[in-house]
Structure formats: structure tokens, C-alpha cells
Design a protein around this motif. Structure first.
Motif, PDB file in Angstrom:
ATOM      1  N   GLU A 118       0.812  -1.215   0.000  1.00  8.78           N
ATOM      2  CA  GLU A 118       0.000   0.000   0.000  1.00  8.78           C
ATOM      3  C   GLU A 118       0.845   1.265   0.000  1.00  8.78           C
ATOM      4  O   GLU A 118       0.356   2.338  -0.345  1.00  8.78           O
ATOM      5  CB  GLU A 118      -0.948  -0.012   1.201  1.00  8.78           C
ATOM      6  CG  GLU A 118      -1.991  -1.123   1.120  1.00  8.78           C
ATOM      7  CD  GLU A 118      -3.002  -1.056   2.248  1.00  8.78           C
ATOM      8  OE1 GLU A 118      -2.843  -0.178   3.144  1.00  8.78           O
ATOM      9  OE2 GLU A 118      -3.947  -1.857   2.235  1.00  8.78           O
ATOM     10  N   GLY A 119       2.119   1.151   0.415  1.00 12.24           N
ATOM     11  CA  GLY A 119       3.010   2.292   0.308  1.00 12.24           C
ATOM     12  C   GLY A 119       3.393   2.956   1.610  1.00 12.24           C
ATOM     13  O   GLY A 119       4.094   3.971   1.603  1.00 12.24           O
ATOM     14  N   HIS A 120       2.963   2.364   2.744  1.00 12.62           N
ATOM     15  CA  HIS A 120       3.321   2.927   4.051  1.00 12.62           C
ATOM     16  C   HIS A 120       4.043   1.906   4.930  1.00 12.62           C
ATOM     17  O   HIS A 120       4.305   2.160   6.102  1.00 12.62           O
ATOM     18  CB  HIS A 120       2.057   3.399   4.781  1.00 12.62           C
ATOM     19  CG  HIS A 120       1.009   2.321   4.893  1.00 12.62           C
ATOM     20  ND1 HIS A 120       1.136   1.234   5.743  1.00 12.62           N
ATOM     21  CD2 HIS A 120      -0.172   2.158   4.246  1.00 12.62           C
ATOM     22  CE1 HIS A 120       0.082   0.445   5.613  1.00 12.62           C
ATOM     23  NE2 HIS A 120      -0.732   0.983   4.716  1.00 12.62           N
ATOM     24  N   GLU A 121       4.369   0.741   4.377  1.00 11.40           N
ATOM     25  CA  GLU A 121       4.908  -0.373   5.154  1.00 11.40           C
ATOM     26  C   GLU A 121       6.288  -0.052   5.735  1.00 11.40           C
ATOM     27  O   GLU A 121       7.075   0.697   5.151  1.00 11.40           O
ATOM     28  CB  GLU A 121       5.019  -1.623   4.269  1.00 11.40           C
ATOM     29  CG  GLU A 121       3.684  -2.258   3.896  1.00 11.40           C
ATOM     30  CD  GLU A 121       2.982  -1.568   2.749  1.00 11.40           C
ATOM     31  OE1 GLU A 121       1.884  -2.007   2.388  1.00 11.40           O
ATOM     32  OE2 GLU A 121       3.532  -0.579   2.212  1.00 11.40           O
ATOM     33  N   PRO A 122       6.605  -0.651   6.897  1.00  7.55           N
ATOM     34  CA  PRO A 122       7.952  -0.494   7.475  1.00  7.55           C
ATOM     35  C   PRO A 122       8.972  -1.332   6.717  1.00  7.55           C
ATOM     36  O   PRO A 122       8.631  -2.322   6.065  1.00  7.55           O
ATOM     37  CB  PRO A 122       7.770  -1.009   8.905  1.00  7.55           C
ATOM     38  CG  PRO A 122       6.652  -2.003   8.803  1.00  7.55           C
ATOM     39  CD  PRO A 122       5.723  -1.481   7.754  1.00  7.55           C
ATOM     40  N   PHE A 123      10.225  -0.939   6.813  1.00  8.39           N
ATOM     41  CA  PHE A 123      11.304  -1.733   6.244  1.00  8.39           C
ATOM     42  C   PHE A 123      12.484  -1.729   7.203  1.00  8.39           C
ATOM     43  O   PHE A 123      12.596  -0.872   8.089  1.00  8.39           O
ATOM     44  CB  PHE A 123      11.726  -1.218   4.856  1.00  8.39           C
ATOM     45  CG  PHE A 123      12.384   0.133   4.852  1.00  8.39           C
ATOM     46  CD1 PHE A 123      13.724   0.294   5.174  1.00  8.39           C
ATOM     47  CD2 PHE A 123      11.653   1.265   4.509  1.00  8.39           C
ATOM     48  CE1 PHE A 123      14.326   1.542   5.167  1.00  8.39           C
ATOM     49  CE2 PHE A 123      12.243   2.519   4.497  1.00  8.39           C
ATOM     50  CZ  PHE A 123      13.580   2.658   4.828  1.00  8.39           C
ATOM     51  N   GLY A 149      28.307   1.349   8.318  1.00  9.05           N
ATOM     52  CA  GLY A 149      28.081   2.119   9.540  1.00  9.05           C
ATOM     53  C   GLY A 149      26.735   1.894  10.190  1.00  9.05           C
ATOM     54  O   GLY A 149      26.469   2.438  11.269  1.00  9.05           O
ATOM     55  N   PHE A 150      25.872   1.103   9.581  1.00  7.41           N
ATOM     56  CA  PHE A 150      24.547   0.825  10.157  1.00  7.41           C
ATOM     57  C   PHE A 150      24.327  -0.682  10.161  1.00  7.41           C
ATOM     58  O   PHE A 150      24.108  -1.280   9.105  1.00  7.41           O
ATOM     59  CB  PHE A 150      23.431   1.491   9.352  1.00  7.41           C
ATOM     60  CG  PHE A 150      23.399   2.988   9.429  1.00  7.41           C
ATOM     61  CD1 PHE A 150      22.693   3.630  10.439  1.00  7.41           C
ATOM     62  CD2 PHE A 150      24.073   3.756   8.489  1.00  7.41           C
ATOM     63  CE1 PHE A 150      22.661   5.004  10.506  1.00  7.41           C
ATOM     64  CE2 PHE A 150      24.051   5.134   8.548  1.00  7.41           C
ATOM     65  CZ  PHE A 150      23.341   5.762   9.562  1.00  7.41           C
ATOM     66  N   GLU A 151      24.388  -1.297  11.336  1.00  3.85           N
ATOM     67  CA  GLU A 151      24.075  -2.722  11.391  1.00  3.85           C
ATOM     68  C   GLU A 151      22.590  -2.950  11.160  1.00  3.85           C
ATOM     69  O   GLU A 151      22.197  -4.003  10.658  1.00  3.85           O
ATOM     70  CB  GLU A 151      24.521  -3.306  12.735  1.00  3.85           C
ATOM     71  CG  GLU A 151      26.043  -3.340  12.879  1.00  3.85           C
ATOM     72  CD  GLU A 151      26.509  -4.112  14.097  1.00  3.85           C
ATOM     73  OE1 GLU A 151      25.741  -4.986  14.574  1.00  3.85           O
ATOM     74  OE2 GLU A 151      27.631  -3.855  14.572  1.00  3.85           O
ATOM     75  N   SER A 152      21.769  -1.964  11.508  1.00  8.02           N
ATOM     76  CA  SER A 152      20.344  -2.056  11.234  1.00  8.02           C
ATOM     77  C   SER A 152      19.813  -0.652  10.994  1.00  8.02           C
ATOM     78  O   SER A 152      20.032   0.245  11.805  1.00  8.02           O
ATOM     79  CB  SER A 152      19.597  -2.700  12.414  1.00  8.02           C
ATOM     80  OG  SER A 152      18.190  -2.667  12.201  1.00  8.02           O
ATOM     81  N   LEU A 153      19.153  -0.470   9.873  1.00 10.20           N
ATOM     82  CA  LEU A 153      18.495   0.796   9.594  1.00 10.20           C
ATOM     83  C   LEU A 153      17.021   0.519   9.350  1.00 10.20           C
ATOM     84  O   LEU A 153      16.665  -0.260   8.461  1.00 10.20           O
ATOM     85  CB  LEU A 153      19.100   1.514   8.392  1.00 10.20           C
ATOM     86  CG  LEU A 153      18.548   2.937   8.171  1.00 10.20           C
ATOM     87  CD1 LEU A 153      19.636   3.898   7.755  1.00 10.20           C
ATOM     88  CD2 LEU A 153      17.421   2.949   7.131  1.00 10.20           C
ATOM     89  N   LYS A 154      16.179   1.128  10.175  1.00  9.12           N
ATOM     90  CA  LYS A 154      14.737   0.948  10.061  1.00  9.12           C
ATOM     91  C   LYS A 154      14.101   2.218   9.528  1.00  9.12           C
ATOM     92  O   LYS A 154      14.579   3.322   9.760  1.00  9.12           O
ATOM     93  CB  LYS A 154      14.130   0.590  11.415  1.00  9.12           C
ATOM     94  CG  LYS A 154      14.627  -0.725  11.991  1.00  9.12           C
ATOM     95  CD  LYS A 154      13.973  -1.020  13.327  1.00  9.12           C
ATOM     96  CE  LYS A 154      14.456  -2.338  13.909  1.00  9.12           C
ATOM     97  NZ  LYS A 154      13.817  -2.642  15.217  1.00  9.12           N
ATOM     98  N   GLY A 155      13.020   2.042   8.807  1.00 10.89           N
ATOM     99  CA  GLY A 155      12.276   3.171   8.280  1.00 10.89           C
ATOM    100  C   GLY A 155      10.934   2.695   7.756  1.00 10.89           C
ATOM    101  O   GLY A 155      10.473   1.601   8.098  1.00 10.89           O
ATOM    102  N   SER A 156      10.313   3.500   6.921  1.00  5.41           N
ATOM    103  CA  SER A 156       9.034   3.120   6.336  1.00  5.41           C
ATOM    104  C   SER A 156       8.905   3.753   4.959  1.00  5.41           C
ATOM    105  O   SER A 156       9.582   4.750   4.644  1.00  5.41           O
ATOM    106  CB  SER A 156       7.865   3.554   7.226  1.00  5.41           C
ATOM    107  OG  SER A 156       7.789   4.971   7.305  1.00  5.41           O
ATOM    108  N   LEU A 157       8.058   3.171   4.141  1.00  5.58           N
ATOM    109  CA  LEU A 157       7.733   3.777   2.856  1.00  5.58           C
ATOM    110  C   LEU A 157       6.969   5.071   3.122  1.00  5.58           C
ATOM    111  O   LEU A 157       6.399   5.257   4.206  1.00  5.58           O
ATOM    112  CB  LEU A 157       6.926   2.797   2.012  1.00  5.58           C
ATOM    113  CG  LEU A 157       7.610   1.438   1.732  1.00  5.58           C
ATOM    114  CD1 LEU A 157       6.751   0.584   0.814  1.00  5.58           C
ATOM    115  CD2 LEU A 157       8.997   1.629   1.145  1.00  5.58           C
TER     116      LEU A 157
END
Length: 351
Positions: free
Chosen positions: A266-271, A279-287
Motif C-alpha cells: 500500500e506504500g506505508h509499510e515499514p522496512f 556504519g549501520f548494522e540495522s536501519l529501520k524506516g518506512s515507505l
């Protein structure tokens, strides 16, 4: 064809027959975004143009695909793809580690290795006392540990596949890992795959795993080519210029099968990107949560419909570092009347 565009995204309209022979109008738009930590993707100042044809690093038969055409008429689901590298946790060289791509319901983990080899093990035979050509016999193959490295390119050329004189893996003809055992005397070492699915480790030269990667798949590789349909004399005589009856629109999905989500995102999902950025072992965000619609008046009043999000492509190569999203919709357009109007919307409607 032109589109009256009320968005910042490059967009294009074109016409194409569907399977039933109806002339359809297709509108596609492509947005360029930047990553942000713990937030939604941010609109990039520079919007990259639409991709008009499949793009490769070089020769399509020798190098991987880096972008797929935006001129697909329809995709049944959303492609989620990633091009870049896996980076060792902490930035310290390691022989092996895992990386992961997660977008909405799609979650996939890979294990990467530094350069490693299949090495022939031999033993002496009694036949060698008579004929030195038979002195050594093959006694299996050992897999060497990966050399410590700080990053591994996530490139199909480092995944299982490739060619030998006797064999070709059509699912990934660019890869490595096939071994011609009969040549062990002249070639005692063969490159082993550096990328594998985390839950399907390669342990033997006879293993035939699905090639592992996050990147797009070329349309002439086995998994996509098998969906293209049959183009024979009967098709020429009775079906051309329409697509064959056995054509599957999933052919236009460029992602590996386990990176396609149906129905569309739908275009708002997290990633979440794990060990995929330096430099980033984990980078979280969303569409970014955007919705686009197309309206057109073909002489009987304006009709509108929501575009579907059918592509999310992370291109983290040096000098790019962008996320590309593609939206698409189709409608009957037999006489090319009216001009498609592209705009943002929060409503889900049907043409």
C-alpha cells in the motif's frame, strides 16, 4: 505519450493490447527517495527519469541487471529488490556473516562469505606404479573458509550458478560454484559461492540450491523466461500481435520470487536493512505513505482510479544511494481520447 502531471514524479502513458485484444492505456510513475533513520523515505531533490529499457552493467550476458524497464504493462504484485553490498558488523573484516532485507511482509536473510574455494582432495593409487597418468585419484572436495573481508558485493556473479563445459545453470548463468570434477588434475580449485540463503548452506559440490540474492533477475533467465509464453508458428498464424495464450504477466516481475508480495504493497509499510549499509548494522524506516491516482475524460465524463505500487527498489551502489518506487495503472483507451491526469490522492477508487 504525455500526462498532465500534478506530482514531482516523472510519468508516462502508453498503449498496449491486453490478453483479450482490448487496447489499454497504461500510466507509470517513478519516484526517487532518500533513506532516513527511523522515519519515512524522504523525497529526493533530484527525481531520476523513467527507465525506458532494461539496464545492465555491460554485456547483458556477462553482467547483472541494475535496473528494469518501467514500460511493463502490468505486474500482479510488488517487486522488492536491492542492489549494493553486505557490510561486516562493526566494520571489522570477517570470513562470514548474515544480512537481511525486510519490507512489509517480505523478509529474507542471506549469508555472505569472503572469497572461498572448492579444493580437490586426492589420494595415491596403486595404478600409478604402472602408469603415472593414474597416480592421483579424486577423493572428494573440501570447501575452504572465506577470506576475511569488510564487505561482499551482493552480485549474482558471486551467487551459485555459472557455466562449465558440461553444465549451465540457467537460473543464474553469471554465478559461480559449478565444478567440472573430471578436470580436477588440471584445475584443482574452483571458486565457491559467496552468497547463499541463510537456511540453505552449500555443503557439497553436488548441491543445487536456488541462487541467492536480492537483485533483479534478467528476463531471459530461467525463472522469468519460463513465464513468457510460446512463440511458435501457431502463435504467428493465429495470435500475433497479441501475447501467447500461455503468457503469464508475472513475467514482468523482476524480483526473485520470494521478494514479490501479492497483493501490492500500500506504500506505508515499514522496512529494515540489516548489514546492508556501511556504519549501520540495522536501519529501520518506512515507505512514504503516498497514494497516486489517474483520471481521464474520454468524452463520457471523467473517471479515476488508484495506481498500484508495484516496485520498491533500493539502489545502494556508491554514487546512487536512492530508493525508487514505481506506480502503475491501466484503463481501456481504444481511441486515445483525453489526456491522463496524474495526482496525489488518499482515496481508493476504481476506473
Amino acid at each position: 505519450m504525455s500526462v498532465e502531471n500534478h506530482t514531482p514524479f516523472p510519468a508516462l502513458a502508453f498503449r498496449q493490447y491486453n490478453m483479450a485484444g482490448d487496447m489499454m492505456g497504461v500510466v507509470v510513475a517513478r519516484g526517487t527517495f532518500k533513506l532516513t533513520k527511523d522515519g519515512p523515505l524522504r523525497l529526493a531533490d533530484e527525481q531520476y527519469p523513467l527507465v525506458m529499457s532494461d539496464t545492465y552493467e555491460g554485456d547483458p550476458h556477462e553482467t547483472p541487471q541494475v535496473a528494469c524497464t518501467d514500460l511493463a504493462p502490468f505486474k500482479p504484485g510488488t517487486d522488492i529488490t536491492f542492489i549494493g553490498a553486505a557490510f561486516a558488523p562493526g566494520g571489522q573484516p570477517q570470513s562470514s556473516w548474515t544480512c537481511a532485507l525486510k519490507v512489509g511482509p517480505v523478509a529474507k536473510r542471506l549469508r555472505v562469505h569472503g572469497p572461498r574455494l572448492w579444493r580437490a582432495k586426492t589420494r595415491k593409487t596403486w595404478r600409478g606404479l604402472i602408469n603415472r597418468a593414474h597416480e592421483d585419484a579424486l577423493d572428494g572436495w573440501e570447501l575452504t573458509p572465506g577470506e576475511p573481508v569488510s564487505h561482499v558485493p551482493l552480485d549474482w556473479r558471486l551467487a551459485f550458478g555459472g557455466r562449465t563445459a558440461e553444465d549451465t545453470l540457467e537460473a543464474n548463468p553469471l554465478g559461480i560454484g559449478l565444478v567440472d570434477e573430471a578436470r580436477f588434475k588440471e584445475q584443482a580449485e574452483w571458486r565457491a559461492p559467496q552468497i547463499e540463503l541463510e537456511d540453505q548452506p552449500i555443503r557439497s559440490i553436488r548441491d543445487r540450491p536456488q541462487p541467492a540474492g536480492f537483485a533483479p533477475i534478467s528476463p531471459f533467465w530461467k525463472d522469468r523466461a519460463a513465464l513468457a509464453g510460446t512463440y511458435d508458428d501457431d502463435w504467428v498464424a493465429s495470435r500475433h500481435p497479441l501475447l501467447p495464450h500461455d503468457f503469464d504477466y508475472s513475467f514482468w516481475q523482476a524480483a526473485p520470487h520470494d521478494q514479490i508480495t501479492e497483493p501490492w504493497l500500500e506504500g506505508h509499510e515499514p522496512f529494515e536493512l540489516t548489514n546492508l549499509l556501511p556504519g549501520f548494522e540495522s536501519l529501520k524506516g518506512s515507505l512514504p505513505g503516498l497514494a497516486l491516482q489517474v483520471s481521464i475524460d474520454q468524452g463520457t465524463g471523467a473517471q479515476s482510479g488508484l495506481m498500484v505500487l508495484d516496485g520498491v527498489h533500493f539502489d545502494m551502489r556508491p554514487g546512487v544511494g536512492r530508493v525508487f518506487m514505481t506506480w502503475r495503472t491501466a484503463f481501456r483507451w481504444p481511441e486515445r481520447r483525453g489526456v491522463p491526469v496524474l495526482s496525489f490522492t488518499a482515496q481508493r477508487e476504481t476506473v
